[in-house]
Design an enzyme around this catalytic site. Structure first.
Site, PDB file in Angstrom:
ATOM      1  N   ASP A  21       0.708  -1.380  -0.037  1.00 19.20           N
ATOM      2  CA  ASP A  21      -0.006   0.078  -0.211  1.00 19.20           C
ATOM      3  C   ASP A  21       0.830   1.241   0.164  1.00 19.20           C
ATOM      4  OD1 ASP A  21      -2.290  -1.630  -0.160  1.00 19.20           O
ATOM      5  OD2 ASP A  21      -2.756  -1.291   1.988  1.00 19.20           O
ATOM      6  N   HIS A  61      27.939   3.408  -9.270  1.00 18.16           N
ATOM      7  CA  HIS A  61      26.539   3.692  -8.969  1.00 18.16           C
ATOM      8  C   HIS A  61      26.219   3.093  -7.384  1.00 18.16           C
ATOM      9  CE1 HIS A  61      25.113   4.653 -13.219  1.00 18.16           C
ATOM     10  NE2 HIS A  61      25.787   5.792 -12.587  1.00 18.16           N
ATOM     11  N   ASP A 103      28.871  11.409  -3.558  1.00 19.30           N
ATOM     12  CA  ASP A 103      28.064  12.123  -4.744  1.00 19.30           C
ATOM     13  C   ASP A 103      26.902  12.361  -4.418  1.00 19.30           C
ATOM     14  OD1 ASP A 103      27.143  12.527  -7.320  1.00 19.30           O
ATOM     15  OD2 ASP A 103      28.024  11.044  -8.218  1.00 19.30           O
ATOM     16  N   ASP A 118      24.761  18.440  -8.154  1.00 23.07           N
ATOM     17  CA  ASP A 118      25.549  17.156  -8.336  1.00 23.07           C
ATOM     18  C   ASP A 118      26.817  17.481  -8.003  1.00 23.07           C
ATOM     19  OD1 ASP A 118      26.047  14.532  -9.046  1.00 23.07           O
ATOM     20  OD2 ASP A 118      25.643  14.770 -11.376  1.00 23.07           O
ATOM     21  N   HIS A 148      33.990   6.251 -17.320  1.00 20.72           N
ATOM     22  CA  HIS A 148      32.755   7.147 -17.749  1.00 20.72           C
ATOM     23  C   HIS A 148      33.242   8.357 -18.472  1.00 20.72           C
ATOM     24  CE1 HIS A 148      33.406   9.861 -14.139  1.00 20.72           C
ATOM     25  NE2 HIS A 148      33.683   8.664 -13.303  1.00 20.72           N
ATOM     26  N   HIS A 170      27.799  15.786 -17.892  1.00 23.69           N
ATOM     27  CA  HIS A 170      26.369  15.562 -18.737  1.00 23.69           C
ATOM     28  C   HIS A 170      25.755  17.062 -18.330  1.00 23.69           C
ATOM     29  CE1 HIS A 170      24.945  15.193 -14.562  1.00 23.69           C
ATOM     30  NE2 HIS A 170      26.059  14.230 -14.274  1.00 23.69           N
ATOM     31  N   HIS A 224      20.643  13.995 -15.158  1.00 22.77           N
ATOM     32  CA  HIS A 224      21.081  13.736 -16.360  1.00 22.77           C
ATOM     33  C   HIS A 224      20.258  14.418 -17.498  1.00 22.77           C
ATOM     34  CE1 HIS A 224      23.544  10.225 -15.228  1.00 22.77           C
ATOM     35  NE2 HIS A 224      24.010  11.216 -14.650  1.00 22.77           N
ATOM     36  N   GLU A 236      33.430  15.931 -14.100  1.00 23.62           N
ATOM     37  CA  GLU A 236      33.407  14.968 -12.895  1.00 23.62           C
ATOM     38  C   GLU A 236      34.328  13.868 -13.403  1.00 23.62           C
ATOM     39  OE1 GLU A 236      29.906  12.401 -12.301  1.00 23.62           O
ATOM     40  OE2 GLU A 236      28.849  13.980 -13.929  1.00 23.62           O
ATOM     41  N   TYR A 285      39.710   5.046 -10.898  1.00 22.57           N
ATOM     42  CA  TYR A 285      39.079   3.842 -10.166  1.00 22.57           C
ATOM     43  C   TYR A 285      39.779   2.655 -10.326  1.00 22.57           C
ATOM     44  CZ  TYR A 285      35.204   7.191 -10.831  1.00 22.57           C
ATOM     45  OH  TYR A 285      34.464   8.470 -11.015  1.00 22.57           O
ATOM     46  N   ARG A 310      36.520  10.531  -7.372  1.00 19.81           N
ATOM     47  CA  ARG A 310      36.040  11.459  -8.373  1.00 19.81           C
ATOM     48  C   ARG A 310      35.550  12.627  -7.909  1.00 19.81           C
ATOM     49  NH1 ARG A 310      32.148   8.550  -9.359  1.00 19.81           N
ATOM     50  NH2 ARG A 310      30.241   9.036  -8.389  1.00 19.81           N
ATOM     51  N   GLU A 358      33.770  16.302  -8.638  1.00 16.91           N
ATOM     52  CA  GLU A 358      32.605  16.625  -9.676  1.00 16.91           C
ATOM     53  C   GLU A 358      32.255  18.063  -9.391  1.00 16.91           C
ATOM     54  OE1 GLU A 358      28.789  14.328  -9.698  1.00 16.91           O
ATOM     55  OE2 GLU A 358      28.509  15.109 -11.315  1.00 16.91           O
TER      56      GLU A 358
HETATM   57  N1  GLY Z   1      25.295  11.639  -9.779  1.00 15.18           N
HETATM   58  C1  GLY Z   1      25.068  10.919 -10.990  1.00 15.18           C
HETATM   59  C2  GLY Z   1      26.136  11.692 -11.863  1.00 15.18           C
HETATM   60  O1  GLY Z   1      27.073  12.087 -11.241  1.00 15.18           O
HETATM   61  O2  GLY Z   1      26.153  11.517 -12.880  1.00 15.18           O
HETATM   62 MN    MN Z   2      26.949  14.030 -12.539  1.00 14.93          MN
HETATM   63 MN    MN Z   3      27.291  13.008  -9.540  1.00 16.51          MN
END
Ligand code: GLY
Ligand code: MN
Ligand code: MN
Length: 438
Positions: free
Chosen positions: A39, A243, A260, A271, A350, A354, A361, A384, A388, A406, A408
């Protein structure tokens, strides 16, 4: 609801309608309500396109734009105001108040949509809709169209063209107005404060989610209702999981912590990623890889300016990272060849950024007619880069394994470069160590 000036929403609708072809109609449904378990529903978050055009955050609504319609171009279908239902699920605007509150020309109960919408579609040549995102909406749309098709012998003219609404709308969303940048700057400031707080409060022995709680506390205390995406708090090896959101490990002494996290403010995302030592002091290998990531980020920021194309910041970051990884002995060979063969992807898998906006995103093309698109003032993006080193990577010296970093930031492209919206949280090694020892 409607946090930006209502004139901003009117301007957006007008701009979209100017791009629609003559004798057309745009139909856009609110976000679906999704079940978490039994529910319990997930918190409702309006569809970004829907909110972008309306500032209206209610579920079970349908927004319709009909440029040139004599009796009003902007029509909203929404939930009726029914006292017994409002007691359970909360206050609603209702069709009576909608024209006043939302600035629409007409509003109807959504329960009447099957009777009314075919009449609005009838006679239009083209329908703009976000097809393929909700099977339920696609089915309804075809039902409305088929209703008209069934009446051609009585003189009805059904539409004969279907177009992707997002193609028009998303190009509009890529360039942010001054009002949008102001909200995004504020969101960035709140997130910067939260990351600063995390650096100040981390202690070895904590659980990662306990550090997440510090972040959430700052977001909400500062006026943000939700994070823009599930926060990543990864200590040690977990920093190498791009992720990672379990956030339930113990943070050990001597590990790096990668966070992050970004708040959402009035439907705009921030972000930020920062990586720092759990005990306040970088070890030598951590320091070397961190400085390299930071140098790559500076190179990417430098390459973010009008006239450069989308991929130039990424190319700049990749060159710095690859050169440094060779110098440190993690890669071996000629830098140009390692870039050409994508060898750096062993440590950097990566892209460097973005689009950022109402969606973390965000929407918008990255290529136009086969070429990377040119950066222009008002575009907002993340920068970013990361490194790794997998915990089980036997191709490198043991001292590097399990290090995930990372860094960013969010930037807006200006007339002659870019402005870093997230600059309030430190990232130089000396500044991080000073903050953490204070
Ligand atoms: N937090 C998602 C990215 O950095 O793309
Ligand atoms: Mn990002
Ligand atoms: Mn991020």
């Amino acid at each position: 609801m409607i946090k930006l000036d209502s004139a901003e929403y009117a301007k957006r609708r007008k701009a979209l309608m100017e791009k629609m072809s003559p004798n057309s109609i745009a139909i856009l449904a609110s976000a679906p309500v999704t079940v978490r378990n039994r529910d319990v529903e997930h918190p409702f978050r309006q569809d970004s396109d829907f909110y972008y055009l309306s500032g209206f955050d209610e579920e079970h609504s349908v927004l319709v734009l009909i440029p040139g319609r004599e009796h009003g171009e902007y029509v909203m279908f929404c939930q009726e105001k029914i006292k017994e239902q409002e007691i359970w699920t909360g206050r609603r605007v209702g069709p009576e108040a909608a024209p006043e509150v939302l600035g629409c020309d007409d509003a109807f109960p959504v329960t009447d949509i099957d009777d009314i919408l075919p009449g609005l579609i009838e006679g239009c040549d083209r329908i703009y809709a976000n097809l393929g995102t909700s099977p339920e909406f696609d089915r309804q749309l075809m039902q409305w169209v088929n209703h008209i098709r069934a009446q051609v012998r009585s003189g009805a003219t059904p539409p004969h063209e279907f177009s992707a609404l997002d193609h028009l709308l998303h190009e509009q969303r890529v360039i942010k107005s001054d009002a949008e940048v102001a909200v995004m700057r504020h969101a960035a400031e709140i997130s910067a404060e939260a990351h600063t707080r995390a650096m100040q409060t981390v202690r070895p022995g904590m659980r990662e989610y306990q550090l997440e709680a510090e972040i959430m506390q700052i977001f909400m205390a500062a006026g943000s209702r939700w994070p823009a995406y599930p926060s990543i708090v990864g200590s040690g090896d977990n920093g190498c999981i791009l992720h990672y959101t379990r956030n339930d490990d113990v943070i050990n002494d001597g590990e790096l912590v990668l966070i992050d996290a970004g708040c959402e403010l009035d439907y705009y995302a921030s972000d930020i990623t920062r990586t720092f030592p759990s005990n306040g002091r970088f070890s030598e290998p951590q320091r070397a890889l961190y400085q390299l990531t930071l140098d790559a980020q500076y190179a990417a920021i430098e390459a973010t300016k009008p006239g450069n194309h989308w991929n130039q910041p990424h190319e700049a970051a990749v060159r710095v990272l690859t050169t440094g990884l060779v110098e440190l002995g993690l890669l071996s060979g000629e830098v140009d060849e390692l870039i050409e063969s994508l060898a750096y992807r062993q440590f950097y898998m990566h892209k460097t950024g973005h689009w950022l906006g109402m969606d973390v995103h965000d929407v918008g093309e990255y290529r136009v007619e086969g070429e990377w698109r040119t950066l222009a003032p008002g575009m907002v993006l993340t920068i970013e880069p990361g490194i790794y080193v997998a915990p089980d990577d036997e191709s490198v010296d043991e001292k590097w394994r399990g290090i995930g970093i990372r860094i960013e930031d969010d930037v807006v492209v200006t007339q002659d470069g870019c402005d870093v919206l997230t600059k309030d949280v430190v990232k130089e090694i000396a500044d991080i160590e000073a903050l953490m020892s204070a």
